[in-house]
Design an enzyme around this catalytic site. Structure first.
Site, PDB file in Angstrom:
ATOM      1  N   ALA A   8      34.780  24.217  23.573  1.00 42.75           N
ATOM      2  CA  ALA A   8      35.207  25.682  23.604  1.00 42.75           C
ATOM      3  C   ALA A   8      34.010  26.447  22.846  1.00 42.75           C
ATOM      4  CB  ALA A   8      36.403  26.093  23.131  1.00 42.75           C
ATOM      5  N   CYS A   9      33.372  25.865  22.003  1.00 45.19           N
ATOM      6  CA  CYS A   9      32.313  26.573  21.070  1.00 45.19           C
ATOM      7  C   CYS A   9      30.923  26.785  21.656  1.00 45.19           C
ATOM      8  CB  CYS A   9      32.091  25.742  19.769  1.00 45.19           C
ATOM      9  SG  CYS A   9      30.754  26.075  18.699  1.00 45.19           S
ATOM     10  N   SER A  10      30.518  27.960  21.646  1.00 49.78           N
ATOM     11  CA  SER A  10      29.096  28.263  22.516  1.00 49.78           C
ATOM     12  C   SER A  10      28.227  27.769  21.648  1.00 49.78           C
ATOM     13  CB  SER A  10      28.867  29.786  22.332  1.00 49.78           C
ATOM     14  OG  SER A  10      28.795  30.352  21.229  1.00 49.78           O
TER      15      SER A  10
END
Length: 119
Positions: A8-10
């Site tokens: 979920a982390c860019s």
């Protein structure tokens, strides 16, 4: 080479895209699902040359609930911090790449990812 990510982390997605673009061989570890043990956290800290508070996301809700900002940042508190990271893996800064030469980097920038690739 292994990369600890939260999908979920860019920053994690960017790091993986760069590794793919460079044709790197690596293993993905979704550390929120495959939670590192205290021993694994110690080993990564040694490879990074950092202390647990250096890789702790202190703005996370869990950190605030635990009052981490108030915890001492000294050798005598190291194990307490490591235990908190193992029990609350969301607090671990990401992504972390362990390089083939035995070192590691917190790969939040393209330059850090490239640094890991050069090792």
């Amino acid at each position: 080479m292994e990369i600890w990510i939260n999908p979920a982390c860019s920053k994690c997605r960017s790091a993986v895209q760069l590794l793919d673009a460079e044709g790197a061989e690596y293993t993905v570890r979704r550390y929120l699902e495959d939670v590192p043990s205290p021993d694994e956290i110690r080993a990564v800290l040694d490879r990074l040359g950092l202390e647990p508070w250096d890789i702790t996301r202190t703005q996370e809700a869990d950190a605030k609930e635990l009052g981490l900002k108030e915890w001492p940042r000294e050798a005598g508190s190291r194990e307490r911090w490591i235990s908190a990271l193992a029990e609350h893996p969301k607090l671990i800064q990401r992504p972390i790449i362990t390089a083939d030469d035995g070192s590691a980097v917190v790969a939040r920038t393209d330059d850090a990812v490239r640094d890991a690739l050069e090792r």
